[in-house]
Design a protein around this motif. Structure first.
Motif, short mmCIF file in Angstrom:
data_model
loop_
_atom_site.label_atom_id
_atom_site.label_comp_id
_atom_site.label_asym_id
_atom_site.label_seq_id
_atom_site.Cartn_x
_atom_site.Cartn_y
_atom_site.Cartn_z
N HIS A 194 16.98 -19.90 5.81
CA HIS A 194 17.94 -20.92 5.39
C HIS A 194 18.68 -21.47 6.61
O HIS A 194 18.51 -20.97 7.72
CB HIS A 194 18.90 -20.38 4.33
CG HIS A 194 19.80 -19.26 4.80
ND1 HIS A 194 19.32 -18.04 5.23
CD2 HIS A 194 21.15 -19.18 4.90
CE1 HIS A 194 20.34 -17.27 5.56
NE2 HIS A 194 21.45 -17.93 5.39
N HIS B 152 21.79 -21.59 7.70
CA HIS B 152 22.99 -21.06 8.36
C HIS B 152 22.67 -20.71 9.81
O HIS B 152 21.58 -20.26 10.14
CB HIS B 152 23.53 -19.83 7.61
CG HIS B 152 24.10 -20.19 6.26
ND1 HIS B 152 24.29 -19.27 5.26
CD2 HIS B 152 24.51 -21.39 5.77
CE1 HIS B 152 24.81 -19.89 4.21
NE2 HIS B 152 24.94 -21.17 4.49
N HIS C 153 20.82 -17.85 11.37
CA HIS C 153 19.38 -17.74 11.09
C HIS C 153 18.58 -18.89 11.70
O HIS C 153 17.45 -18.73 12.13
CB HIS C 153 19.14 -17.70 9.57
CG HIS C 153 19.82 -16.53 8.95
ND1 HIS C 153 19.19 -15.34 8.71
CD2 HIS C 153 21.11 -16.35 8.57
CE1 HIS C 153 20.06 -14.47 8.20
NE2 HIS C 153 21.23 -15.06 8.11
N HIS D 282 22.07 -17.85 -2.72
CA HIS D 282 22.90 -17.82 -1.51
C HIS D 282 23.42 -19.24 -1.32
O HIS D 282 22.78 -20.19 -1.77
CB HIS D 282 22.04 -17.36 -0.32
CG HIS D 282 22.82 -17.13 0.94
ND1 HIS D 282 23.88 -16.25 1.02
CD2 HIS D 282 22.70 -17.65 2.19
CE1 HIS D 282 24.36 -16.25 2.25
NE2 HIS D 282 23.67 -17.10 2.98
N ASP E 71 21.30 -12.01 3.32
CA ASP E 71 21.91 -13.21 2.74
C ASP E 71 21.53 -13.38 1.27
O ASP E 71 20.90 -14.36 0.87
CB ASP E 71 21.54 -14.45 3.55
CG ASP E 71 21.98 -14.31 5.00
OD1 ASP E 71 21.38 -13.48 5.69
OD2 ASP E 71 22.92 -15.00 5.40
N HIS F 295 27.09 -12.55 0.04
CA HIS F 295 26.35 -11.48 0.70
C HIS F 295 26.39 -10.18 -0.09
O HIS F 295 27.34 -9.92 -0.80
CB HIS F 295 26.94 -11.25 2.09
CG HIS F 295 26.68 -12.38 3.04
ND1 HIS F 295 25.50 -12.49 3.75
CD2 HIS F 295 27.42 -13.46 3.37
CE1 HIS F 295 25.55 -13.58 4.49
NE2 HIS F 295 26.70 -14.19 4.28
ZN ZN Z 1 23.49 -17.25 5.12
#
Ligand code: ZN
Ligand code: ZN
Length: 253
Positions: free
Chosen positions: A56, A58, A61, A118, A140, A188
């Protein structure tokens, strides 16, 4: 089949899976120099990486994905929702759009994405396989779903998010809204939810259990290990931890 974590936590994530002659990186949340240094620590160079599968958008990552992929001409595998966040000038030839329910292969690595709850645009996590063994990775994850339980069941190796201890999070210094986001349905997994997830899985083939994405403020290594050891009814030394700085050394599945 073997795997190593380059590092895991809110400051950056990266994991490498090797099956046969193929090595695939899952996520890259590090700078170019840091990614190279972490690969080198694992005995790898960037040219060893055949593809990057992304979970994803974020930053922890995806923050290093575009720069690393472009620099070394490595194909990237993303959902449409996640791919939306690649820079506009990112070379289209390197982008492979994936369906969150459709398995695909990168060389000798079979990759099974699955959708997760998420707070991102179209997040997935992955199970990797060499045809005989399965490695399931889930960081996540806001809530445990039946689908996630099914996907992770029967794996020989699991890397599971143990983000926070709920009491430490609630008593800690974060603003209330952030606490709510982290502990919420799209946030989370806490230690006790991770324990619940592992308890719910078919663990009959499990040989490696690793805690990942530990919060440096709101968790301790001991609490995360204890939660997973309880779930798997095993000794604490048997549970590994993928840490922010050191990651996790290679494990042969
Ligand atoms: Zn995340
Ligand atoms: Zn994350």
């Amino acid at each position: 089949m073997r795997f190593t974590s380059l590092g895991s936590g809110s400051s950056g994530n990266g994991l490498v899976v090797e099956c046969g002659a193929t090595r695939v990186m899952m996520d890259c949340g590090f700078t170019l120099a840091d990614t190279r240094a972490r690969l080198e620590r694992a005995g790898l160079s960037p040219s060893d990486i055949r593809g990057i599968v992304v979970t994803h958008e974020h930053d922890d990552h995806m923050g290093g994905v575009a720069r690393f992929a472009r620099r070394y001409a490595i194909p990237v595998y993303v959902t449409r929702g996640t791919g939306h966040w690649l820079p506009p000038d990112f070379p289209a030839v390197l982008v492979n759009y994936i369906d969150p329910h459709t398995p695909f292969a990168v060389g000798d690595v079979a990759v099974e994405p699955f959708p997760v709850p998420h707070d991102a645009r179209e997040p997935v996590q992955y199970v990797f396989s060499d045809g005989a063994c399965r490695l399931g990775v889930v960081t996540d994850l806001g809530t445990i779903t039946q689908h996630v339980v099914e996907k992770l069941s029967g794996c020989q190796a699991l890397v599971i998010e143990c983000n926070h201890d709920l009491d430490m999070l609630m008593a800690g210094p974060y603003p209330f809204a952030l606490k709510q986001r982290i502990a919420g349905r799209l946030g989370h997994l806490c230690n006790s939810a991770a324990r619940e997830l592992v308890c719910a899985l078919d663990r009959s083939r499990l040989r490696h259990l690793v805690a990942a994405h530990l919060s440096q403020q709101n968790n301790t290594r001991e609490l995360a290990v204890e939660a997973l050891a309880q779930a798997a009814c095993c000794e604490r030394d048997w549970v590994g931890v993928a840490s922010q700085d050191d990651g996790l050394a290679w494990r042969d599945v």
